[in-house]
Design an enzyme around this catalytic site. Structure first.
Site, PDB file in Angstrom:
ATOM      1  N   GLY A  35       0.793  -1.045  -0.091  1.00 20.22           N
ATOM      2  CA  GLY A  35       0.110   0.008  -0.078  1.00 20.22           C
ATOM      3  C   GLY A  35       0.843   1.310  -0.095  1.00 20.22           C
ATOM      4  N   GLU A  36       0.196   2.322   0.430  1.00 17.16           N
ATOM      5  CA  GLU A  36       1.109   3.453   0.718  1.00 17.16           C
ATOM      6  C   GLU A  36       1.365   4.265  -0.671  1.00 17.16           C
ATOM      7  OE1 GLU A  36       4.392   3.061   2.998  1.00 17.16           O
ATOM      8  OE2 GLU A  36       3.386   1.871   4.560  1.00 17.16           O
ATOM      9  N   GLY A  37       0.676   3.834  -1.668  1.00 21.46           N
ATOM     10  CA  GLY A  37       0.914   4.456  -2.909  1.00 21.46           C
ATOM     11  C   GLY A  37       2.198   3.812  -3.724  1.00 21.46           C
TER      12      GLY A  37
END
Length: 385
Positions: free
Chosen positions: A322-324
């Site tokens: 996640g987190e971009g």
């Protein structure tokens, strides 16, 4: 201030120009590389041309990673592999350059911006440029109460809209959109299940941190209970975000819709971004034309949302952090597509197909001449004598 109605975006968001689409296809046909040889890169370059409103496509010179952060009360039920209320730890890791997205962004030379929409921490523990937009401290436990009040939901959406305007005005030409949250996948999966009309078990995944079977069952139960609260408000996207969303999800929805208005292309990261995009599509069906699905995260809810929006993920590499991060890994491919479309030379010599087209008119002319009574064959002339 008048109450925000997300349905109004339907009149503000335009479809890409069909004339530009034809121009991009014609230019592609004139390149020296055979059609289809570049695979999805052709599709990506056309998508960028339409977003930019020009042919040939311009290079991506100022991309930005934008991450919206928030905590969710539902995490108190043990539905996440991380401790409830610990999203500020993830934010601090990004700021210190010690998270996956920070490392990849640093290597790629891409700036990262974090917006605190609803972190559950002392705002003094983080920089002011991160926390100054906070809508509220944490979101409500969506299985038994609303995530946000109606006013907070509207403020969060307007926050996302304002951030999109700031990015577009500053020259950002492509955004990698992600989230930092604990419990966010539970809220996102609830939104997707509600909008797709599916059961909790169909959309419940393991989350970015990974959870065991017992935690999965708790998460499934939380989504089931949250769905009961979501279904009565399906007719109003803002009420839906208030009931079972959260501050960062509402802000990301506003960001996506306003980005489409501003014609600023966005690469979606994981299930949270997909959920917000699905809410955005419900408000404005043309909006997904301006978004690109980056990675397939392995979350069943994300796959269902992308299928509903007809968005085909660019990468399937098993990255679930996640987190971009996954969407940022897709950025070099998009940049390569733009460079190839802009810099590959057009053919200087005609192909076999071109030569056939060029000779066809003269052949036709010959056939017309032979049918002319003034140009009959010798045998026809002797019959006349």
């Amino acid at each position: 201030m008048s109450r925000l109605n997300l349905d109004d975006f339907s009149d503000l968001i335009e479809r890409p120009d069909s004339g530009l689409r034809r121009s991009a296809e014609e230019r592609r046909a004139r390149l020296g590389v055979p059609p289809g040889a570049l695979g999805r890169l052709d599709e990506l370059s056309e998508w960028l041309s339409l977003a930019q409103g020009c042919v040939p496509v311009k290079p991506i010179e100022q991309p930005r990673v934008v991450l919206f952060a928030g905590d969710h009360g539902v995490a108190d039920l043990g539905v996440s592999g991380r401790v409830a209320g610990s999203t500020h730890v993830l934010v601090r890791a990004v700021l210190e350059g010690a998270s996956p997205v920070a490392v990849v962004a640093r290597r790629a030379g891409v700036a990262v911006r974090i917006i605190d929409a609803g972190l559950d921490c002392d705002p003094r523990s983080l920089p002011d440029d991160v926390v100054r937009h906070r809508v509220r401290r944490g979101s409500g436990r969506i299985d038994i109460e609303d995530a946000l009040t109606a006013d907070e939901a509207e403020r969060a959406v307007r926050l996302g809209m304002a951030v999109a305007d700031e990015e577009a005005d500053s020259g950002t030409d492509l955004v990698v959109l992600g989230d930092l949250s604990v419990g966010g996948t539970t809220a996102a999966s609830t939104l997707i299940a509600a909008l797709c009309g599916t059961d909790a078990s169909v959309v419940t995944g393991r989350g970015a941190a990974g959870i065991d079977d017992l935690a999965w069952m708790r998460k499934c139960a939380a989504i089931r209970d949250s769905l009961r609260r979501a279904r009565p408000v399906l007719g109003d996207q803002l009420e839906l975000l208030a009931a079972v969303g959260g501050a960062e999800l509402a802000a990301m929805t506003g960001f996506l819709l306003q980005s489409a208005v501003r014609r600023m292309p966005v690469i979606l990261d994981g299930v949270v971004a997909a959920a917000c995009a699905l809410v955005g599509q419900r408000a404005a069906y043309r909006a997904p034309d301006w978004w690109l699905a980056g990675p397939l995260s392995g979350e069943p809810a994300q796959a269902k949302a992308l299928d509903r929006m007809a968005l085909n993920p660019l990468l399937d590499h098993g990255v679930t952090v996640g987190e971009g991060t996954g969407a940022l890994l897709a950025l070099p491919i998009v940049q390569a597509a733009a460079a190839l479309a802009a810099e590959l030379p057009e053919r200087t010599e005609p192909t076999a197909a071109d030569q056939t087209e060029e000779t066809a008119p003269s052949d036709q002319a010959g056939r017309v001449e032979s049918d002319d009574p003034a140009a009959t064959s010798p045998s026809a002339g002797s019959d006349k004598d």
